[in-house]
Write a protein that holds these residues in place. Structure first.
Motif, PDB file in Angstrom:
ATOM      1  N   THR A 128      76.194  37.613  25.435  1.00 37.39           N
ATOM      2  CA  THR A 128      75.071  37.571  26.245  1.00 37.39           C
ATOM      3  C   THR A 128      75.472  38.877  27.311  1.00 37.39           C
ATOM      4  O   THR A 128      76.757  38.932  27.639  1.00 37.39           O
ATOM      5  CB  THR A 128      74.880  36.268  27.077  1.00 37.39           C
ATOM      6  OG1 THR A 128      76.185  35.703  27.786  1.00 37.39           O
ATOM      7  CG2 THR A 128      74.499  35.371  26.198  1.00 37.39           C
ATOM      8  N   LEU A 130      74.644  39.753  31.103  1.00 39.55           N
ATOM      9  CA  LEU A 130      74.083  39.272  32.602  1.00 39.55           C
ATOM     10  C   LEU A 130      73.157  40.378  33.170  1.00 39.55           C
ATOM     11  O   LEU A 130      72.192  39.924  33.499  1.00 39.55           O
ATOM     12  CB  LEU A 130      75.315  38.815  33.267  1.00 39.55           C
ATOM     13  CG  LEU A 130      74.936  38.338  34.929  1.00 39.55           C
ATOM     14  CD1 LEU A 130      73.933  36.966  34.743  1.00 39.55           C
ATOM     15  CD2 LEU A 130      76.120  37.974  35.452  1.00 39.55           C
ATOM     16  N   VAL A 147      75.766  37.265  41.738  1.00 35.66           N
ATOM     17  CA  VAL A 147      75.268  36.284  40.768  1.00 35.66           C
ATOM     18  C   VAL A 147      75.967  35.033  40.720  1.00 35.66           C
ATOM     19  O   VAL A 147      75.320  34.249  40.029  1.00 35.66           O
ATOM     20  CB  VAL A 147      75.663  37.052  39.356  1.00 35.66           C
ATOM     21  CG1 VAL A 147      75.088  38.506  39.070  1.00 35.66           C
ATOM     22  CG2 VAL A 147      77.397  37.202  39.065  1.00 35.66           C
ATOM     23  N   ARG A 167      73.726  33.566  37.339  1.00 34.31           N
ATOM     24  CA  ARG A 167      74.399  33.505  36.515  1.00 34.31           C
ATOM     25  C   ARG A 167      73.896  32.534  35.471  1.00 34.31           C
ATOM     26  O   ARG A 167      73.701  32.533  34.292  1.00 34.31           O
ATOM     27  CB  ARG A 167      75.966  33.286  36.482  1.00 34.31           C
ATOM     28  CG  ARG A 167      76.928  33.380  35.408  1.00 34.31           C
ATOM     29  CD  ARG A 167      78.411  33.117  35.758  1.00 34.31           C
ATOM     30  NE  ARG A 167      78.872  34.221  36.783  1.00 34.31           N
ATOM     31  CZ  ARG A 167      79.344  35.371  36.475  1.00 34.31           C
ATOM     32  NH1 ARG A 167      79.265  35.867  35.235  1.00 34.31           N
ATOM     33  NH2 ARG A 167      80.134  35.908  37.436  1.00 34.31           N
ATOM     34  N   GLY A 227      72.397  34.312  32.769  1.00 33.92           N
ATOM     35  CA  GLY A 227      73.342  34.869  31.781  1.00 33.92           C
ATOM     36  C   GLY A 227      73.912  33.954  30.821  1.00 33.92           C
ATOM     37  O   GLY A 227      75.029  34.093  30.330  1.00 33.92           O
ATOM     38  N   ARG A 228      72.848  32.957  30.155  1.00 34.04           N
ATOM     39  CA  ARG A 228      73.491  32.130  29.272  1.00 34.04           C
ATOM     40  C   ARG A 228      72.481  32.085  28.098  1.00 34.04           C
ATOM     41  O   ARG A 228      71.072  32.549  28.402  1.00 34.04           O
ATOM     42  CB  ARG A 228      73.656  30.771  29.857  1.00 34.04           C
ATOM     43  CG  ARG A 228      72.341  30.310  30.162  1.00 34.04           C
ATOM     44  CD  ARG A 228      72.579  28.768  30.764  1.00 34.04           C
ATOM     45  NE  ARG A 228      71.121  28.397  31.563  1.00 34.04           N
ATOM     46  CZ  ARG A 228      70.808  27.282  32.135  1.00 34.04           C
ATOM     47  NH1 ARG A 228      71.857  26.475  32.315  1.00 34.04           N
ATOM     48  NH2 ARG A 228      69.589  27.024  32.675  1.00 34.04           N
TER      49      ARG A 228
END
Lengths: 449, 449
Positions: free
Chosen positions: B293, B295, B315, B347, B351-352
């Motif tokens: 991934t 971000l 973040v 995040r 970010g996931r």
């Protein structure tokens, strides 16, 4: 054209004609495969986005006779045909009058990627008032010369997007560093012109040819000047060799004035061909096809192109054929006492095979090949755009009889080329040549670098 | 989306991902064939025609991370995919802000013919200033609610062209009489509106579905009203069941106000799925995917959608997630002392896996199927739009593990339908239902007749 009758009026009534299946995917896929296997270089599709409503003052006759209406969008069948073929090129007509250059540039870049560099663009500026009314809310079409001024700026924008926005080295695609594109090599074009404002960068990464092969057919003075500056392939459509030669020489001369070499433009003549195993069989086929010609269908198109309603003019009265500055040789009513250059009737002009565009050749392979060679020698054209009578029959005959004969003479081939541009210009590269005005944005970004 | 990273930021770096081949025909043909064979109903392609340039004030990060740029035109790959498949539907995104309704109607009619009635249109009004600058010469995009007013009139025009111009009996195709079209059954639509003037008749004869299946995804008040009046399929994209349920109920209620039955609208929820033979294998796969991934790629898209430059906001600082009237749930910076509804960081949000759209399900077929069934029960959605992590891998897994399990439960199928509309509404016809506001022009010409 993605329609029933483009120029082959009435032929949809022929028992072997499949044209009425133009809405189906298999029609286009089968046709493309036939042409690819048969050794054709290119499938060219015309287009228009209005109904033909000059004849009789309405679209009624165009609808009844299926003359260029209904009509579907030819760009959308290309990817299916590309998937079914290996080498065939595609020349597709799109007007500069109704599109955004930013979006049209994306379309051709997309198709150049999907076809692996086999796409060409036939640039038209559109003639029909009926299209202008429905698309841009104008009662009458934009005047002719202004349409060409718009078209030139349109092309200038697309040249910047295709040639001057993404450098060759922009695509990094490095899985380890996570850099897909080197953003320093993608340049906004900063175009501010009279008709278009396009500040940004192209949306698409460079495709095999970048700029599609550029086709054009206009015969007016503005059209020829546009061709000389931009076109790589020019369509000519007149049965009279002297007229074609004059046009070819004029455009080559103008091309030189734009810094291009005279042979950087290829000329393709319209031609109608009826070929069979013997001259007698070919003539019998031509006679049989002639029984399906549709005079009124021809008048519908003639009226639309000339802007004159020919519905009440007698089809057996003499007319004069002359050349104008418009996009076609057109006709006008004349007094019978005038000195006619060529005394023919409307019936002669539109009601017969081969009457409407380029020359007609009927015969066996030897006869037709001789005729093509002679026409090319007398005119300076480089090749032929075969107008079909019936599909797929007309193309089946050419693939079966004529192309093998042309190959024996070393006059057909080129099927080892990777891209359409290289097929048409075997000694060149996939890209627009450096001398072409459209390559200037490419040289500018090289200079910056 | 015909790009490298639509929402799966960074996944192009995964060794098994083929997304970077999005420019090639075989990428799309292979994907379509996989989906068709695997029992998927529909391939949906998003689109946007500008570069994402809010993050950091330029397109640099979007280019570097390949977030929705470069991007090619998705309409142009459809015919190739249709030729390679038998039943799969295609939902393609086109904006009403940059096209002429007269020409766009021709495009969808063409594709409805070529696909044999398997085309759908995802209607968007476009958000990006960068697109408006390059296409319509505006510094800022047209204001949100005006874009929807334009979109409604745009649809009203296309309804008239698709449903109210060519009667069912217009196509005669009689080789003996030479009548192809009964011109008395082709009607000019006479549209004169605030944004468009389209007096003439449609260019294309009736296609299997006439109107393509209409998709829409806007979640604003204007967007929901537009959906309730026009959409047959609505995309929803939020992991919180209560939020989705409220949206579904609101649009169904509004649809009833427009004279439509509440189940005439299908809702498809975005979902991310990681499925394998066992829960443990699926979790290992999810963990492995998570390592790719990106971000910053996520922040590039979030900035473009929210209009806020998130490049300098830490973040790991807390943010608030809230719902606005705009087209997405978006974020705003907040003082840490505020009462946060849901205390998460940037995040966490982008970010996931599964952080950006609908719910994420990881597990074996049973677990994932249970999760989907539960989510559908809690929200009222009818199906799922699967956002891939990698192609074709994500789809291969769903076809191999999940769809057989859904079939065992009687929850997947529909592959006997002839058209996309009948696949989505098995008890209906290929045409827009009579109760749909878009069918009104059809009823008007019936009344004339």
């Amino acid at each position: 054209m993605s329609t029933v009758s483009h120029g082959n009026f009435g032929m949809w009534r022929h028992p072997e004609d499949r044209t009425a299946q133009y809405t189906s995917l298999s029609y286009w896929v089968d046709l493309a495969r036939l042409l690819d296997d048969g050794g054709f270089d290119l499938l060219f599709i015309a287009d228009a986005v209005g109904q033909l409503d000059v004849f009789g003052g309405s679209a009624e006759a165009a609808l009844t006779h299926a003359v260029q209406t209904p009509v579907t969008d030819p760009l959308l069948a290309v990817s299916a045909m590309a998937a079914a073929t290996r080498r065939l090129g595609f020349g597709i007509t799109v007007s500069t009058t109704y599109e955004s250059p930013y979006l049209l540039a994306r379309k051709f870049s997309t198709l150049d990627h999907l076809t692996g560099g086999r796409i060409g663009w036939n640039i038209v500026t559109s003639l029909l008032d009926s299209a202008a009314r429905n698309i841009i809310g104008r009662q009458r079409q934009i005047p002719h010369d202004e349409r060409y001024a718009i078209a030139q700026e349109f092309l200038d924008v697309t040249y910047k997007l295709w040639e001057g926005s993404w450098e060759d080295g922009a695509m990094v695609r490095d899985r380890a560093t996570g850099v897909f594109t080197d953003a320093t090599k993608v340049h906004p074009i900063g175009h501010e012109g009279r008709y278009f404002s396009v500040p940004g960068a192209h949306l698409v990464e460079p495709s095999p040819q970048r700029t599609p092969v550029l086709f054009q057919a206009g015969s007016s003075s503005a059209g020829r000047e546009f061709a000389a500056r931009n076109a790589e392939v020019v369509f000519v459509s007149d049965p009279r060799p002297a007229v074609v030669r004059s046009r070819v020489e004029d455009v080559r001369r103008r091309a030189v004035e734009h810094g291009r070499s005279p042979d950087s433009v290829r000329f393709l003549s319209s031609v109608e061909i009826v070929v069979d195993s013997t001259p007698r069989a070919a003539q019998a086929k031509a006679d049989e096809l002639s029984r399906y010609t549709d005079l009124e269908g021809g008048l519908v198109l003639l009226s639309a192109l000339s802007g004159v309603d020919w519905s009440t003019y007698g089809v057996d009265r003499p007319i004069e054929q002359f050349d104008t500055d418009a996009s076609q040789s057109i006709l006008a009513t004349v007094d019978d006492s005038d000195g006619l250059r060529q005394r023919i009737t409307l019936r002669d002009y539109v009601g017969r095979l081969g009457g409407f565009g380029g020359p007609l050749f009927v015969g066996d392979a030897t006869t037709v090949a001789d005729g093509l060679v002679d026409f090319a020698a007398r005119t300076g054209v480089d090749g032929f755009n075969i107008a079909y009578h019936i599909t797929p029959g007309s193309f089946v005959d050419v693939a079966e009889y004529l192309i093998p004969e042309l190959r024996r003479r070393g006059l057909a081939g080129g099927d080892q080329a990777d891209t359409l541009r290289q097929r048409l210009f075997p000694s060149g590269s996939a890209l627009l040549p450096d001398e072409h005005p459209g390559a200037a944005p490419r040289k500018r970004i090289s200079a910056i670098r």
